[in-house]
Motif scaffolding. Structure first.
Motif, mmCIF file in Angstrom:
data_model
loop_
_atom_site.group_PDB
_atom_site.id
_atom_site.type_symbol
_atom_site.label_atom_id
_atom_site.label_comp_id
_atom_site.label_asym_id
_atom_site.label_seq_id
_atom_site.Cartn_x
_atom_site.Cartn_y
_atom_site.Cartn_z
ATOM 1 N N PHE A 282 -41.369 37.105 -109.360
ATOM 2 C CA PHE A 282 -40.185 37.962 -109.348
ATOM 3 C C PHE A 282 -40.303 39.001 -108.237
ATOM 4 O O PHE A 282 -41.356 39.607 -108.060
ATOM 5 C CB PHE A 282 -40.031 38.683 -110.690
ATOM 6 C CG PHE A 282 -39.849 37.753 -111.857
ATOM 7 C CD1 PHE A 282 -38.582 37.414 -112.304
ATOM 8 C CD2 PHE A 282 -40.941 37.200 -112.503
ATOM 9 C CE1 PHE A 282 -38.412 36.548 -113.365
ATOM 10 C CE2 PHE A 282 -40.787 36.339 -113.565
ATOM 11 C CZ PHE A 282 -39.513 36.014 -114.002
ATOM 12 N N GLU A 283 -39.228 39.222 -107.511
ATOM 13 C CA GLU A 283 -39.160 40.256 -106.490
ATOM 14 C C GLU A 283 -37.879 41.052 -106.700
ATOM 15 O O GLU A 283 -36.863 40.495 -107.135
ATOM 16 C CB GLU A 283 -39.170 39.640 -105.082
ATOM 17 C CG GLU A 283 -40.472 38.944 -104.735
ATOM 18 C CD GLU A 283 -41.673 39.876 -104.785
ATOM 19 O OE1 GLU A 283 -41.571 41.011 -104.286
ATOM 20 O OE2 GLU A 283 -42.718 39.466 -105.324
ATOM 21 N N ILE A 284 -37.928 42.350 -106.394
ATOM 22 C CA ILE A 284 -36.759 43.197 -106.627
ATOM 23 C C ILE A 284 -36.252 43.793 -105.324
ATOM 24 O O ILE A 284 -37.017 44.124 -104.420
ATOM 25 C CB ILE A 284 -37.063 44.320 -107.644
ATOM 26 C CG1 ILE A 284 -38.263 45.169 -107.192
ATOM 27 C CG2 ILE A 284 -37.296 43.747 -109.028
ATOM 28 C CD1 ILE A 284 -38.551 46.355 -108.097
ATOM 29 N N LEU A 285 -34.929 43.890 -105.244
ATOM 30 C CA LEU A 285 -34.261 44.528 -104.109
ATOM 31 C C LEU A 285 -33.300 45.557 -104.682
ATOM 32 O O LEU A 285 -32.379 45.205 -105.425
ATOM 33 C CB LEU A 285 -33.503 43.485 -103.287
ATOM 34 C CG LEU A 285 -32.724 43.987 -102.067
ATOM 35 C CD1 LEU A 285 -33.691 44.502 -100.995
ATOM 36 C CD2 LEU A 285 -31.853 42.875 -101.485
ATOM 37 N N GLY A 286 -33.533 46.838 -104.390
ATOM 38 C CA GLY A 286 -32.726 47.908 -104.972
ATOM 39 C C GLY A 286 -31.730 48.488 -103.980
ATOM 40 O O GLY A 286 -32.042 48.661 -102.795
ATOM 41 N N PHE A 287 -30.526 48.778 -104.468
ATOM 42 C CA PHE A 287 -29.499 49.471 -103.681
ATOM 43 C C PHE A 287 -29.183 50.794 -104.365
ATOM 44 O O PHE A 287 -29.049 50.836 -105.595
ATOM 45 C CB PHE A 287 -28.215 48.646 -103.588
ATOM 46 C CG PHE A 287 -28.359 47.363 -102.818
ATOM 47 C CD1 PHE A 287 -28.215 47.334 -101.439
ATOM 48 C CD2 PHE A 287 -28.642 46.169 -103.474
ATOM 49 C CE1 PHE A 287 -28.347 46.144 -100.733
ATOM 50 C CE2 PHE A 287 -28.767 44.975 -102.772
ATOM 51 C CZ PHE A 287 -28.627 44.970 -101.394
ATOM 52 N N ASN A 288 -29.063 51.875 -103.573
ATOM 53 C CA ASN A 288 -28.696 53.157 -104.176
ATOM 54 C C ASN A 288 -27.184 53.261 -104.321
ATOM 55 O O ASN A 288 -26.444 52.324 -103.998
ATOM 56 C CB ASN A 288 -29.283 54.332 -103.386
ATOM 57 C CG ASN A 288 -28.736 54.417 -101.963
ATOM 58 O OD1 ASN A 288 -27.711 53.822 -101.632
ATOM 59 N ND2 ASN A 288 -29.413 55.159 -101.119
ATOM 60 N N SER A 289 -26.693 54.409 -104.795
ATOM 61 C CA SER A 289 -25.264 54.570 -105.077
ATOM 62 C C SER A 289 -24.415 54.497 -103.813
ATOM 63 O O SER A 289 -23.211 54.271 -103.885
ATOM 64 C CB SER A 289 -25.029 55.896 -105.805
ATOM 65 O OG SER A 289 -25.579 56.961 -105.063
ATOM 66 N N LYS A 290 -25.055 54.678 -102.641
ATOM 67 C CA LYS A 290 -24.315 54.596 -101.375
ATOM 68 C C LYS A 290 -24.418 53.209 -100.735
ATOM 69 O O LYS A 290 -23.942 52.995 -99.626
ATOM 70 C CB LYS A 290 -24.844 55.651 -100.405
ATOM 71 C CG LYS A 290 -24.585 57.074 -100.879
ATOM 72 C CD LYS A 290 -25.157 58.091 -99.917
ATOM 73 C CE LYS A 290 -24.910 59.514 -100.434
ATOM 74 N NZ LYS A 290 -25.536 60.531 -99.565
ATOM 75 N N THR B 154 -32.817 41.142 -108.937
ATOM 76 C CA THR B 154 -34.120 40.564 -109.271
ATOM 77 C C THR B 154 -34.101 39.101 -108.842
ATOM 78 O O THR B 154 -33.345 38.297 -109.385
ATOM 79 C CB THR B 154 -34.411 40.666 -110.780
ATOM 80 O OG1 THR B 154 -34.375 42.027 -111.176
ATOM 81 C CG2 THR B 154 -35.777 40.086 -111.112
ATOM 82 N N PHE B 155 -34.911 38.776 -107.849
ATOM 83 C CA PHE B 155 -35.007 37.399 -107.369
ATOM 84 C C PHE B 155 -36.062 36.661 -108.175
ATOM 85 O O PHE B 155 -37.187 37.144 -108.339
ATOM 86 C CB PHE B 155 -35.392 37.372 -105.887
ATOM 87 C CG PHE B 155 -34.335 37.906 -104.958
ATOM 88 C CD1 PHE B 155 -33.195 37.164 -104.673
ATOM 89 C CD2 PHE B 155 -34.483 39.150 -104.376
ATOM 90 C CE1 PHE B 155 -32.223 37.656 -103.822
ATOM 91 C CE2 PHE B 155 -33.519 39.651 -103.523
ATOM 92 C CZ PHE B 155 -32.381 38.904 -103.236
ATOM 93 N N ILE B 156 -35.702 35.474 -108.664
ATOM 94 C CA ILE B 156 -36.638 34.614 -109.390
ATOM 95 C C ILE B 156 -37.019 33.497 -108.433
ATOM 96 O O ILE B 156 -36.242 32.569 -108.195
ATOM 97 C CB ILE B 156 -35.991 34.046 -110.673
ATOM 98 C CG1 ILE B 156 -35.401 35.172 -111.525
ATOM 99 C CG2 ILE B 156 -36.993 33.238 -111.482
ATOM 100 C CD1 ILE B 156 -34.477 34.696 -112.632
ATOM 101 N N ASP B 157 -38.209 33.614 -107.836
ATOM 102 C CA ASP B 157 -38.654 32.656 -106.822
ATOM 103 C C ASP B 157 -39.192 31.408 -107.513
ATOM 104 O O ASP B 157 -40.219 31.466 -108.198
ATOM 105 C CB ASP B 157 -39.730 33.307 -105.939
ATOM 106 C CG ASP B 157 -40.065 32.464 -104.716
ATOM 107 O OD1 ASP B 157 -39.268 31.555 -104.395
ATOM 108 O OD2 ASP B 157 -41.109 32.705 -104.084
ATOM 109 N N LEU C 251 -45.918 37.613 -102.123
ATOM 110 C CA LEU C 251 -45.186 37.028 -103.240
ATOM 111 C C LEU C 251 -46.023 36.040 -104.044
ATOM 112 O O LEU C 251 -45.726 35.774 -105.203
ATOM 113 C CB LEU C 251 -43.921 36.318 -102.738
ATOM 114 C CG LEU C 251 -42.686 37.176 -102.479
ATOM 115 C CD1 LEU C 251 -42.892 38.114 -101.303
ATOM 116 C CD2 LEU C 251 -41.473 36.305 -102.222
ATOM 117 N N PHE C 252 -47.053 35.488 -103.416
ATOM 118 C CA PHE C 252 -47.818 34.432 -104.076
ATOM 119 C C PHE C 252 -48.731 35.002 -105.167
ATOM 120 O O PHE C 252 -49.282 36.089 -105.030
ATOM 121 C CB PHE C 252 -48.650 33.655 -103.054
ATOM 122 C CG PHE C 252 -47.818 32.783 -102.153
ATOM 123 C CD1 PHE C 252 -46.640 32.207 -102.598
ATOM 124 C CD2 PHE C 252 -48.215 32.534 -100.847
ATOM 125 C CE1 PHE C 252 -45.879 31.401 -101.777
ATOM 126 C CE2 PHE C 252 -47.460 31.724 -100.011
ATOM 127 C CZ PHE C 252 -46.287 31.162 -100.472
#
Length: 550
Positions: A167-175, A199-202, A150-151
């Motif tokens: 910025f880091e992203i965490l995605g979830f699908n339709s399920k 979208t995480f704003i660290d 992340l750094f």
């Protein structure tokens, strides 16, 4: 028991063997509800329209879920059973159940739901480590391995302390499954597979980087804030300050108590009680809600956006992985704050893009990063950027667009992205500028008025005071020109104040939230009046004339 329906939670008694006409009607209704919820809707089955929990037999529930699945397939969506629970109705000896089901659109053409979460908390509370574990799917080794990716700077790796915004992203699908965790998953692949993106704003936790943290909160327009508190140190350092900033900017906040693996249960409970006391104080007026199981996580996600006072609290460990799944359940179900109608209204307005970051990329040229406040932006679009130090706007052409590190042809209001500007001279750009449609005729100002409340000041706040102003992506020192109706302000007092930017004019919007600080001085407010440069010049001349007359 009567229960009021929640936003995006739709009550339905049963869906057993509907006629073809009824099925088509229900499918059309579902499609509309998904559009309103920006791709998401939650159905509660076994509940009458007035909120009465009737429940269904096992056979009826199975048939209803099957019908809902067919409806979802017809409109290009998937269903996920969130929870089931038994209910008592008319002393019926047969077991009756109600169920909550999440319906989510399958992703198409990058039109996933994107929520931004600002990550706050004191230095060494475990913010970057938690994000590394959430987004990479591997637990930390207790020495910060998870945060290394992340750094952005060498000194961050050496000290273990974030000093910039990442910025880091965490995605979830339709399920509702996390899509980050397969091998060599790139950002582009995550975007393609996701129906919902967090979208995480660290942000930085150390006090000396406070201006960077405030910039992240005001400029990137986060939907929510996640305050990370270390279980072994409790409320320390900048924790209260970050909590106060999020509340002042009216960003809904939830709390994560980290590092529970380092502490005894008694220490964790003491930290949670300390948080509850702070949240219940008159200045906060929050209702803490400790999340202990998946059912609590579902309830917290639904009620969090309904009531401004609900504050979910999670206790977890990035090393042992304890309760991490509860946070993922919460993030998966968390609904957007704005509906599709508000989104459409913003998209109908003229293009306005906030410039938050400026880069020089080899073989690409000048690139700007930021958020599209209103309108729609396409590749090849011609815009004007400014204001410059002289108050001018310069013409430019947008090249390629990238959103979440993957190519994107069309950018819509509320979305963050980077825009390639080709050979446009980087030295002409600065943070705080805006790129707008040439049709807009943007109003700029050197002076403006704001209705403020002074949150804290060691002495008094009067004409001539200098403060750092934060309005959206604008950050500049300004002088207090006058306080209407008052000679000075003390802590807790309100007034309408005229500010004068010291260096150069800025583009501001009426009604925009404002935050100012200088040392221990802090205040909030909103912009009430813009004074164009010509008016500023005339007022300065009048002021000089008055001094001469005096």
């Amino acid at each position: 028991a009567l229960r009021p329906p929640l936003h995006s939670l739709f009550l339905i008694l049963k869906l057993v063997n509907p006629t073809q006409y009824r099925f088509e009607h229900l499918a059309t209704q579902l499609k509309w509800r998904l559009q309103e919820g920006r791709g998401e809707a939650v159905y509660q089955i076994g509940v009458e329209d007035n909120g009465l929990l009737v429940g269904l037999t096992e056979a009826d529930m199975k048939a209803s879920l099957n019908t809902l699945k067919k409806m979802a397939e017809k409109v290009g969506a998937d269903i996920t059973l969130l929870r089931e629970r038994e209910v008592d109705y008319d002393s019926d000896r047969n077991t009756r159940k109600i169920a909550e089901v999440l319906v989510r659109k399958v992703p198409d053409d990058q039109q996933f739901l994107d929520l931004r979460v600002a990550v706050l908390g004191n230095v060494d509370s475990g913010k970057s480590t938690l994000l590394g574990v959430l987004t990479q799917g591997e637990l930390d080794n207790g020495r910060g391995r998870a945060r290394l990716n992340l750094f952005r700077h060498l000194h961050e790796i050496q000290t273990g302390r974030t000093s910039s915004i990442s910025f880091e992203i965490l995605g979830f699908n339709s399920k509702g499954e996390v899509v980050n965790y397969s091998e060599s998953r790139t950002a582009e692949e995550i975007c393609e597979s996701s129906s919902k993106m967090i979208t995480f704003i660290d942000l930085a936790g150390h006090h000396k980087y406070l201006k960077t943290t405030i910039f992240g909160l005001t400029s990137y327009c986060p939907d929510f804030a996640m305050l990370v508190v270390s279980a072994n140190t409790g409320i320390a350092g900048t924790t209260r300050e970050h909590l106060g900033l999020a509340m002042a900017l009216k960003v809904p906040i939830f709390i994560v108590v980290s590092k529970v693996d380092l502490c005894s249960r008694g220490t964790v409970e003491r930290t949670v009680r300390q948080l509850e006391r702070v949240l219940k104080q008159p200045g906060c007026n929050k209702v803490p809600m400790v999340v202990l199981n998946p059912d609590d996580a579902v309830t917290a996600a639904q009620q969090f956006t309904q009531s401004t006072c609900i504050t979910p609290i999670f206790t977890l460990s990035s090393v042992s992985g304890k309760s991490l799944d509860l946070l993922k359940v919460f993030l998966n179900i968390l609904p957007p704050l704005s509906n599709s109608k508000e989104q459409e209204e913003l998209m109908q307005q003229l293009t306005e893009f906030q410039v938050d970051e400026i880069y020089s990329v080899p073989d690409v040229g000048t690139v700007v990063g930021g958020t599209l406040y209103s309108g729609v932006c396409r590749e090849g679009e011609r815009l004007v950027v400014g204001p410059t130090d002289e108050g001018c706007f310069l013409r430019l052409k947008v090249g390629s667009i990238q959103r979440n590190r993957s190519a994107c042809r069309v950018l819509r209001a509320g979305q963050a992205a980077t825009l390639a500007l080709g050979n446009f001279e980087r030295s002409l750009l600065r943070k705080g500028m805006v790129m707008v449609s040439p049709k807009m005729n943007p109003t700029i100002c050197c002076q403006f008025e704001a209705a403020i409340v002074l949150l804290f000041h060691a002495k008094t706040f009067r004409r001539g005071s200098q403060v750092t102003i934060h309005v959206g992506n604008v950050r500049q020192t300004a002088t207090v020109e006058c306080l209407h109706g008052k000679d000075e302000l003390r802590t807790g007092e309100r007034a309408v104040v005229r500010f004068h930017f010291i260096k150069h004019p800025e583009y501001l919007r009426l009604g925009a939230k404002l935050l100012f600080r200088e040392g221990v001085t802090k205040g909030i407010g909103h912009v009430t009046c813009l004074l164009p440069p010509s008016q500023n010049h005339n007022q300065n001349q009048n002021h000089d004339q008055n001094l001469q007359d005096y």
